[in-house]
Write an enzyme that holds these catalytic residues in place. Structure first.
Site, PDB file in Angstrom:
ATOM      1  N   LYS A 133      37.850  48.516  38.080  1.00 21.09           N
ATOM      2  CA  LYS A 133      37.186  49.067  36.878  1.00 21.09           C
ATOM      3  C   LYS A 133      36.644  47.939  36.013  1.00 21.09           C
ATOM      4  O   LYS A 133      35.534  48.016  35.477  1.00 21.09           O
ATOM      5  CB  LYS A 133      38.191  49.885  36.059  1.00 21.09           C
ATOM      6  CG  LYS A 133      38.287  51.307  36.500  1.00 21.09           C
ATOM      7  CD  LYS A 133      38.831  52.171  35.364  1.00 21.09           C
ATOM      8  CE  LYS A 133      39.148  53.537  35.933  1.00 21.09           C
ATOM      9  NZ  LYS A 133      40.501  53.978  35.701  1.00 21.09           N
ATOM     10  N   ARG A 186      31.242  36.336  53.687  1.00 20.85           N
ATOM     11  CA  ARG A 186      30.942  35.075  54.380  1.00 20.85           C
ATOM     12  C   ARG A 186      30.856  33.951  53.356  1.00 20.85           C
ATOM     13  O   ARG A 186      30.318  34.160  52.256  1.00 20.85           O
ATOM     14  CB  ARG A 186      29.586  35.132  55.127  1.00 20.85           C
ATOM     15  CG  ARG A 186      29.382  36.266  56.057  1.00 20.85           C
ATOM     16  CD  ARG A 186      30.373  36.319  57.176  1.00 20.85           C
ATOM     17  NE  ARG A 186      30.326  35.167  58.080  1.00 20.85           N
ATOM     18  CZ  ARG A 186      31.206  34.973  59.055  1.00 20.85           C
ATOM     19  NH1 ARG A 186      32.208  35.819  59.238  1.00 20.85           N
ATOM     20  NH2 ARG A 186      31.105  33.927  59.845  1.00 20.85           N
ATOM     21  N   ASN A 212      28.972  35.518  42.201  1.00 19.52           N
ATOM     22  CA  ASN A 212      29.937  36.291  42.999  1.00 19.52           C
ATOM     23  C   ASN A 212      30.953  36.907  42.053  1.00 19.52           C
ATOM     24  O   ASN A 212      31.162  36.414  40.950  1.00 19.52           O
ATOM     25  CB  ASN A 212      30.653  35.372  43.994  1.00 19.52           C
ATOM     26  CG  ASN A 212      31.635  36.128  44.873  1.00 19.52           C
ATOM     27  OD1 ASN A 212      31.335  37.235  45.341  1.00 19.52           O
ATOM     28  ND2 ASN A 212      32.816  35.574  45.092  1.00 19.52           N
ATOM     29  N   GLY A 245      32.259  26.050  48.205  1.00 16.10           N
ATOM     30  CA  GLY A 245      33.704  26.211  48.394  1.00 16.10           C
ATOM     31  C   GLY A 245      34.110  27.675  48.434  1.00 16.10           C
ATOM     32  O   GLY A 245      33.274  28.581  48.365  1.00 16.10           O
ATOM     33  N   HIS A 263      35.048  38.185  42.068  1.00 20.21           N
ATOM     34  CA  HIS A 263      36.273  38.023  42.858  1.00 20.21           C
ATOM     35  C   HIS A 263      37.431  38.696  42.120  1.00 20.21           C
ATOM     36  O   HIS A 263      37.545  38.547  40.893  1.00 20.21           O
ATOM     37  CB  HIS A 263      36.557  36.522  43.051  1.00 20.21           C
ATOM     38  CG  HIS A 263      37.775  36.268  43.852  1.00 20.21           C
ATOM     39  ND1 HIS A 263      37.809  36.435  45.234  1.00 20.21           N
ATOM     40  CD2 HIS A 263      39.027  35.892  43.488  1.00 20.21           C
ATOM     41  CE1 HIS A 263      39.023  36.156  45.670  1.00 20.21           C
ATOM     42  NE2 HIS A 263      39.780  35.833  44.643  1.00 20.21           N
TER      43      HIS A 263
HETATM   44  C1  GRF Z   1      35.695  43.467  45.182  1.00 17.68           C
HETATM   45  O1  GRF Z   1      37.043  43.501  44.841  1.00 17.68           O
HETATM   46  C2  GRF Z   1      35.094  42.129  44.887  1.00 17.68           C
HETATM   47  O2  GRF Z   1      35.677  41.512  43.783  1.00 17.68           O
HETATM   48  C3  GRF Z   1      35.419  41.336  46.131  1.00 17.68           C
HETATM   49  O3  GRF Z   1      35.290  42.244  47.173  1.00 17.68           O
HETATM   50  C4  GRF Z   1      35.503  43.564  46.689  1.00 17.68           C
HETATM   51  C5  GRF Z   1      34.264  44.322  47.047  1.00 17.68           C
HETATM   52  O4  GRF Z   1      34.370  45.674  46.710  1.00 17.68           O
HETATM   53  N1  GRF Z   1      34.574  40.177  46.264  1.00 17.68           N
HETATM   54  P1  GRF Z   1      33.087  46.598  46.731  1.00 17.68           P
HETATM   55  O5  GRF Z   1      32.469  46.442  48.114  1.00 17.68           O
HETATM   56  O6  GRF Z   1      32.164  46.110  45.663  1.00 17.68           O
HETATM   57  O7  GRF Z   1      33.593  47.975  46.489  1.00 17.68           O
END
Ligand code: GRF
Length: 214
Positions: A173, A92, A108, A144, A110
């Site tokens: 990883k 979200r 966060n 954002g 990403h």
């Molecule tokens: C990961 O690739 C993270 O970077 C992205 O969502 C995915 C979550 O994977 N925001 P997990 O639930 O931590 O296995």
């Protein structure tokens, strides 16, 4: 030496492998954070099982059938006493209703080298763009889409025969190595944002830019 463990909450929506990496890090006696609560906006996800298995209190705060404001106020109400919030696969967008309760204290992770490929399906986006390097980013959260100041990044080569799953696995990883490291810097008070750019006071042996060479 006994370290003071800073109370952290993790927000999730799915399988929770990054949550697991943070749980494992927090289990180390010398790691300076402890996860005091895991919140999911989706019921019955694996991340909740991981938290429960680690003895961490969990709560589901659904975003459904309510306004965004109401949802975020409900999240904040669950987070009393929490110093930092780590989003780990939390699907979200957050607005200032939430973010103003934790100014500069929400991170966060990403799966792309931001600012390239924000949003969903970042790994597929990278493959379609034909990039030769992919990776992941830990960043401060603003209102954002994956747009907050970048704290650290890890990169890996894109192989000729990569598909989304294979590349995502190698990126994951890196994620699992980077996120606990970045959270450590955060709770130790070693990160801050200056003029929209993140800074980190890093120690010998630490780095903000990881390169996977295979
Ligand atoms: C990961 O690739 C993270 O970077 C992205 O969502 C995915 C979550 O994977 N925001 P997990 O639930 O931590 O296995």
């Amino acid at each position: 030496m006994k370290v003071e463990k800073v109370p952290v909450a993790v927000l999730v929506s799915g399988r929770g492998t990054n949550l697991q990496a943070l749980i494992d890090a927090c289990d180390q006696p010398d790691y300076p954070a402890r996860i005091v609560k895991v919140i999911s906006n989706v019921p019955d996800v694996a991340a909740l099982d991981r938290a429960a298995a680690a003895g961490i209190p969990t709560v589901v705060v659904s975003h459904k059938h309510r306004s965004r404001d109401d949802f975020e106020r409900a999240l904040v109400a669950e987070l009393e006493g929490v110093s930092w919030v780590a989003l780990a696969g939390f699907m979200r967008l957050l607005t200032n209703t939430f973010l103003s309760a934790f100014p500069g204290r929400v991170l966060n992770i990403h799966p792309s080298l931001l600012p390239a490929f924000p949003g969903t399906h970042a790994v597929a986006q990278a493959l379609s763009a034909g990039v030769t390097q992919a990776g992941c980013t830990v960043h401060f959260v603003d209102a954002g889409l994956d747009s907050g100041p970048i704290l650290c990044q890890g990169s890996c080569a894109v192989h000729e025969d990569d598909n989304e799953d294979r590349l995502a696995e190698r990126i994951l990883k890196l994620e699992h190595a980077l996120y606990p490291m970045a959270l450590r810097w955060a709770v130790e008070g070693r990160v801050f944002v200056e003029g929209g750019v993140a800074r980190a006071v890093i120690r010998e042996g630490e780095k903000r830019w990881w390169v996977e060479t295979d």
